[in-house]
Design a protein around this motif. Structure first.
Motif, PDB file in Angstrom:
ATOM      1  N   LEU A  95     -26.142  63.429 -44.117  1.00 17.79           N
ATOM      2  CA  LEU A  95     -27.593  63.410 -44.251  1.00 17.79           C
ATOM      3  C   LEU A  95     -28.109  62.031 -44.636  1.00 17.79           C
ATOM      4  N   ASP A  96     -27.533  61.447 -45.664  1.00 15.25           N
ATOM      5  CA  ASP A  96     -28.017  60.133 -46.084  1.00 15.25           C
ATOM      6  C   ASP A  96     -26.929  59.276 -46.704  1.00 15.25           C
ATOM      7  N   GLY A  97     -25.663  59.590 -46.363  1.00 15.85           N
ATOM      8  CA  GLY A  97     -24.554  58.797 -46.881  1.00 15.85           C
ATOM      9  C   GLY A  97     -24.395  57.474 -46.157  1.00 15.85           C
ATOM     10  N   GLU A  98     -23.532  56.643 -46.697  1.00 17.36           N
ATOM     11  CA  GLU A  98     -23.237  55.348 -46.083  1.00 17.36           C
ATOM     12  C   GLU A  98     -22.537  55.539 -44.735  1.00 17.36           C
ATOM     13  N   MET A  99     -22.674  54.550 -43.856  1.00 19.27           N
ATOM     14  CA  MET A  99     -21.995  54.561 -42.563  1.00 19.27           C
ATOM     15  C   MET A  99     -21.395  53.190 -42.329  1.00 19.27           C
ATOM     16  N   ALA A 100     -20.110  53.158 -41.979  1.00 21.12           N
ATOM     17  CA  ALA A 100     -19.432  51.887 -41.703  1.00 21.12           C
ATOM     18  C   ALA A 100     -18.526  52.067 -40.497  1.00 21.12           C
ATOM     19  N   PHE A 101     -18.557  51.119 -39.577  1.00 19.58           N
ATOM     20  CA  PHE A 101     -17.716  51.199 -38.383  1.00 19.58           C
ATOM     21  C   PHE A 101     -16.306  50.716 -38.691  1.00 19.58           C
ATOM     22  N   VAL A 102     -15.352  51.297 -37.975  1.00 18.03           N
ATOM     23  CA  VAL A 102     -13.946  50.924 -38.100  1.00 18.03           C
ATOM     24  C   VAL A 102     -13.542  50.206 -36.818  1.00 18.03           C
ATOM     25  N   LYS A 103     -12.929  49.045 -36.955  1.00 13.19           N
ATOM     26  CA  LYS A 103     -12.565  48.251 -35.792  1.00 13.19           C
ATOM     27  C   LYS A 103     -11.496  48.939 -34.957  1.00 13.19           C
ATOM     28  N   SER A 104     -11.604  48.728 -33.643  1.00 15.03           N
ATOM     29  CA  SER A 104     -10.617  49.266 -32.717  1.00 15.03           C
ATOM     30  C   SER A 104     -10.565  48.365 -31.495  1.00 15.03           C
ATOM     31  N   ASN A 105      -9.361  48.188 -30.933  1.00 13.62           N
ATOM     32  CA  ASN A 105      -9.241  47.400 -29.702  1.00 13.62           C
ATOM     33  C   ASN A 105      -9.312  48.299 -28.469  1.00 13.62           C
ATOM     34  N   GLN A 106      -9.702  49.546 -28.673  1.00 17.31           N
ATOM     35  CA  GLN A 106      -9.861  50.486 -27.567  1.00 17.31           C
ATOM     36  C   GLN A 106     -11.341  50.838 -27.423  1.00 17.31           C
ATOM     37  N   ASP A 107     -11.660  51.516 -26.340  1.00 20.53           N
ATOM     38  CA  ASP A 107     -13.039  51.970 -26.133  1.00 20.53           C
ATOM     39  C   ASP A 107     -13.240  53.284 -26.889  1.00 20.53           C
TER      40      ASP A 107
ATOM     41  N   LEU B 219     -15.143  54.988 -30.422  1.00 23.10           N
ATOM     42  CA  LEU B 219     -16.171  54.835 -31.449  1.00 23.10           C
ATOM     43  C   LEU B 219     -15.653  55.459 -32.733  1.00 23.10           C
ATOM     44  N   ALA B 220     -15.420  54.642 -33.736  1.00 20.21           N
ATOM     45  CA  ALA B 220     -14.874  55.125 -35.002  1.00 20.21           C
ATOM     46  C   ALA B 220     -15.732  54.616 -36.148  1.00 20.21           C
ATOM     47  N   PHE B 221     -16.106  55.520 -37.041  1.00 19.05           N
ATOM     48  CA  PHE B 221     -16.901  55.130 -38.199  1.00 19.05           C
ATOM     49  C   PHE B 221     -16.691  56.117 -39.335  1.00 19.05           C
ATOM     50  N   THR B 222     -17.013  55.677 -40.531  1.00 17.60           N
ATOM     51  CA  THR B 222     -16.920  56.549 -41.694  1.00 17.60           C
ATOM     52  C   THR B 222     -18.314  56.889 -42.190  1.00 17.60           C
ATOM     53  N   ARG B 223     -18.422  58.078 -42.774  1.00 20.99           N
ATOM     54  CA  ARG B 223     -19.629  58.479 -43.497  1.00 20.99           C
ATOM     55  C   ARG B 223     -19.182  58.849 -44.910  1.00 20.99           C
ATOM     56  N   GLN B 224     -19.857  58.301 -45.886  1.00 16.64           N
ATOM     57  CA  GLN B 224     -19.413  58.477 -47.266  1.00 16.64           C
ATOM     58  C   GLN B 224     -20.583  58.735 -48.201  1.00 16.64           C
ATOM     59  N   LYS B 225     -20.386  59.709 -49.079  1.00 11.77           N
ATOM     60  CA  LYS B 225     -21.334  59.953 -50.162  1.00 11.77           C
ATOM     61  C   LYS B 225     -20.585  60.625 -51.298  1.00 11.77           C
ATOM     62  N   GLY B 226     -20.724  60.076 -52.493  1.00 14.58           N
ATOM     63  CA  GLY B 226     -20.019  60.627 -53.637  1.00 14.58           C
ATOM     64  C   GLY B 226     -18.527  60.605 -53.410  1.00 14.58           C
ATOM     65  N   ALA B 227     -17.887  61.726 -53.617  1.00 18.80           N
ATOM     66  CA  ALA B 227     -16.428  61.809 -53.484  1.00 18.80           C
ATOM     67  C   ALA B 227     -15.993  62.088 -52.053  1.00 18.80           C
ATOM     68  N   GLU B 228     -16.928  62.317 -51.156  1.00 20.74           N
ATOM     69  CA  GLU B 228     -16.570  62.675 -49.780  1.00 20.74           C
ATOM     70  C   GLU B 228     -16.636  61.463 -48.858  1.00 20.74           C
ATOM     71  N   THR B 229     -15.525  61.184 -48.170  1.00 21.60           N
ATOM     72  CA  THR B 229     -15.475  60.166 -47.127  1.00 21.60           C
ATOM     73  C   THR B 229     -14.865  60.789 -45.883  1.00 21.60           C
ATOM     74  N   LEU B 230     -15.606  60.743 -44.789  1.00 19.47           N
ATOM     75  CA  LEU B 230     -15.160  61.332 -43.533  1.00 19.47           C
ATOM     76  C   LEU B 230     -15.044  60.253 -42.472  1.00 19.47           C
ATOM     77  N   LEU B 231     -13.950  60.297 -41.708  1.00 23.91           N
ATOM     78  CA  LEU B 231     -13.748  59.404 -40.566  1.00 23.91           C
ATOM     79  C   LEU B 231     -14.045  60.188 -39.295  1.00 23.91           C
ATOM     80  N   PHE B 232     -14.950  59.642 -38.474  1.00 27.32           N
ATOM     81  CA  PHE B 232     -15.264  60.245 -37.181  1.00 27.32           C
ATOM     82  C   PHE B 232     -14.762  59.323 -36.074  1.00 27.32           C
ATOM     83  N   VAL B 233     -14.060  59.927 -35.113  1.00 30.34           N
ATOM     84  CA  VAL B 233     -13.531  59.166 -33.985  1.00 30.34           C
ATOM     85  C   VAL B 233     -13.965  59.866 -32.694  1.00 30.34           C
ATOM     86  N   PHE B 234     -14.656  59.127 -31.837  1.00 32.52           N
ATOM     87  CA  PHE B 234     -15.169  59.677 -30.576  1.00 32.52           C
ATOM     88  C   PHE B 234     -14.539  58.963 -29.398  1.00 32.52           C
ATOM     89  N   ASN B 235     -14.040  59.760 -28.457  1.00 34.83           N
ATOM     90  CA  ASN B 235     -13.533  59.240 -27.191  1.00 34.83           C
ATOM     91  C   ASN B 235     -14.567  59.560 -26.121  1.00 34.83           C
TER      92      ASN B 235
END
Length: 547
Positions: free
Chosen positions: A471-483, A485-501
């Motif tokens: 909803l309003d957590g931080e968002m940061a992209f994760v580097k990749s040498n492939q096509d 899309l990878a990024f994290t969403r974080q708020k409080g104790a929860e950090t989630l990594l999302f990876v899209f092909n």
């Protein structure tokens, strides 16, 4: 720094808004045109998706030259849509279902049938003579400068009574208001107050960067591809894109008026405004200016994700560009609206991908940082409708046919019932035809089918609400040498990594050595998994991993 929700006034931050195009939503009178009673009848469908608000496209009195974006009375409902009492009933029903209501405000211009313009054009010395943008012709009788209309041709129209030109950024029947006149600003703010007093929860500001023009009426320079004024806000068949729009929009005085809009909204409880910014390559700079400081617009959206590119690199470029440009403002992301080709048609490589791409796009949009806007029918996976020229109603498409087919293909009626006449939209002949392909995707055919696009939207929005980081957590992209899309969403104790092909090939994503993958989080509709420290994804797949 992410700003957490601290009060009901912040409801818009991270909200999901559902856009209703009233003339194509539900008709209750049999005239083939949707109406406000129809919106009320279908609010339960909208609420069932799990959205927070609806945005109603214009329903005001209008000659309908541009489907209601040419307003002749800002404080009344056009009879084709019903009455003010119908609006009040709809508003009460929406609020009863927990839905906020945002309405369009089309204030950069009016209809030429608005009483203000009729008075303004009657002479050069009447009380509203300076309420619109009037200018003298050049000595040879031609237009005052080289400004162009978005809808084609010059942005100036000659008026024989005043013997002057008036400016119109769109149709000749949509004259531009003169925001340099403080009386115009006051009058428009009063029309907003009318609807705020009636109980609306906010406004979507149409063409929010078009309000002011250069007072010196200077020519626009040519479009330079590498300048920050590059970027096309019109189809490439339109000469409008050949200019850098330095003087006909996005003027510095606009910021002062937006502050006045915000002050008005802040005098009420929990109201919001989202601005539409069409400004080419400088859109993000404009959004930053219009949403920073907490004293202008609450949020804006641009055309960045309304194009054909659904690649990881492009989406990352757009989102990172926003993050860098807009440090303390807020964005509203969307893949579709009433002005662009439906996104499943833009994003697919083959027809059989339609459902897969519809699900993937919904999930991706729901995991981005910002508020998101859904356009009616995308929850059914509707593709763009293919219409014959004789069916067109959009003056933009009629003007540029066949090189540009206009906007009617995304405005066809909602299909509700597969076996009903006109898919349940109307008992009469609809203003635009309902394609057979759309009828097959009607809401009742998807309602009880697990994994249907409709139910995927419901499940995805429930997933979004279940994770505060989305909803309003931080968002940061994760580097990749492939096509990928990878990024994290974080708020409080929860950090989630999302990876899209977003490709049509299997991929394996190896995260940085500093990142330790935890358990896979089940995401509706997708089966990406973690194996041996890598994320394995099928084509058009995604995964969520807890860190």
């Amino acid at each position: 720094m992410a700003i957490s929700k601290t009060s009901a006034a912040d409801w818009w931050r991270g909200a999901v808004i559902y856009q209703v195009y009233p003339r194509s939503f539900q008709d209750t009178t049999g005239d083939g045109i949707g109406d406000l009673k129809g919106v009320t009848q279908r609010l339960s469908h909208i609420a069932s998706l799990g959205v927070d608000a609806i945005w109603l496209s214009p329903f005001f009195k209008s000659p309908m030259a541009d489907m209601g974006y040419d307003v002749s009375d800002y404080c009344d409902v056009d009879p084709m849509f019903g009455s003010l009492a119908d609006f009040d009933d709809m508003l009460a029903e929406a609020h009863g279902l927990g839905l906020k209501v945002i309405i369009d405000q089309v204030i950069s211009h009016t209809s030429d049938q608005h009483p203000w313009f009729k008075e303004s054009r009657s002479s050069r010395d009447n009380d509203k003579a300076d309420w619109y943008v009037w200018a003298e012709p050049k000595k040879d009788g031609t237009a005052p400068n080289n400004w162009l209309s978005v809808f084609g041709g010059p942005a100036w129209e000659w008026d024989g009574v005043r013997r002057q030109y008036y400016m119109h950024n769109f149709l000749t029947s949509q004259p531009d208001l003169n925001f340099h006149n403080p009386d115009v600003q006051e009058a428009l703010l009063e029309t907003m107050r009318f609807w705020l007093d009636r109980g609306v929860d906010g406004f979507r500001l149409d063409t929010a960067n078009y309000y002011f023009h250069d007072a010196k009426i200077r020519d626009n320079p040519p479009h330079e591809p590498d300048s920050d004024e590059a970027g096309l806000d019109a189809p490439d068949v339109n000469p409008y894109g050949m200019q850098a729009h330095r003087y006909d929009k996005t003027q510095p005085e606009n910021v002062g008026f937006l502050k006045r809009v915000r002050a008005l909204l802040d005098s009420y409880e929990g109201r919001t405004a989202v601005g539409e910014v069409g400004d080419g390559a400088r859109s993000l700079k404009t959004v930053a200016e219009y949403t920073s400081g907490g004293d202008k617009l609450h949020m804006c959206y641009t055309f960045d994700l309304l194009g054909p590119d659904f690649s990881a690199s492009y989406i990352r470029k757009c989102v990172e560009g926003f993050q860098k440009a807009v440090t303390d403002g807020w964005v509203c992301w969307a893949f579709s609206n009433h002005d662009v080709e439906r996104h499943v048609s833009r994003f697919i490589d083959a027809p059989e991908e339609r459902e897969r791409v519809a699900r993937l796009a919904a999930t991706l949009l729901s995991t981005l940082r910002g508020t998101i806007c859904l356009y009616q029918g995308e929850e059914l996976g509707l593709p763009e409708a293919e219409l014959a020229f004789e069916d067109l109603r959009d003056p933009y498409g009629i003007r540029f046919w066949p090189a540009f087919k206009g906007r009617d293909g995304c405005r066809t009626p909602m299909p509700w019932q597969v076996d009903a006449p006109h898919a349940g939209f109307s008992a009469g002949r609809p203003w635009l035809p309902v394609p057979v392909e759309h009828a097959r995707l009607a809401a009742d055919t998807q309602e009880k089918v697990p994994g249907s696009v409709l139910n995927h939207y419901r499940d995805t929005l429930a997933f979004r609400k279940a994770h505060p980081a989305l909803l309003d957590g931080e968002m940061a992209f994760v580097k990749s040498n492939q096509d990928v899309l990878a990024f994290t969403r974080q708020k409080g104790a929860e950090t989630l990594l999302f990876v899209f092909n977003l490709t049509r090939e299997k991929v394996e994503f190896a995260p940085p050595s500093s990142m330790t993958l935890g358990e896979t989080v089940a995401v509706p509709g997708f089966g990406g998994r973690v194996a041996d420290g890598t994320v394995e994804l099928a084509p058009l797949d995604m995964a969520c991993v807890r860190l």
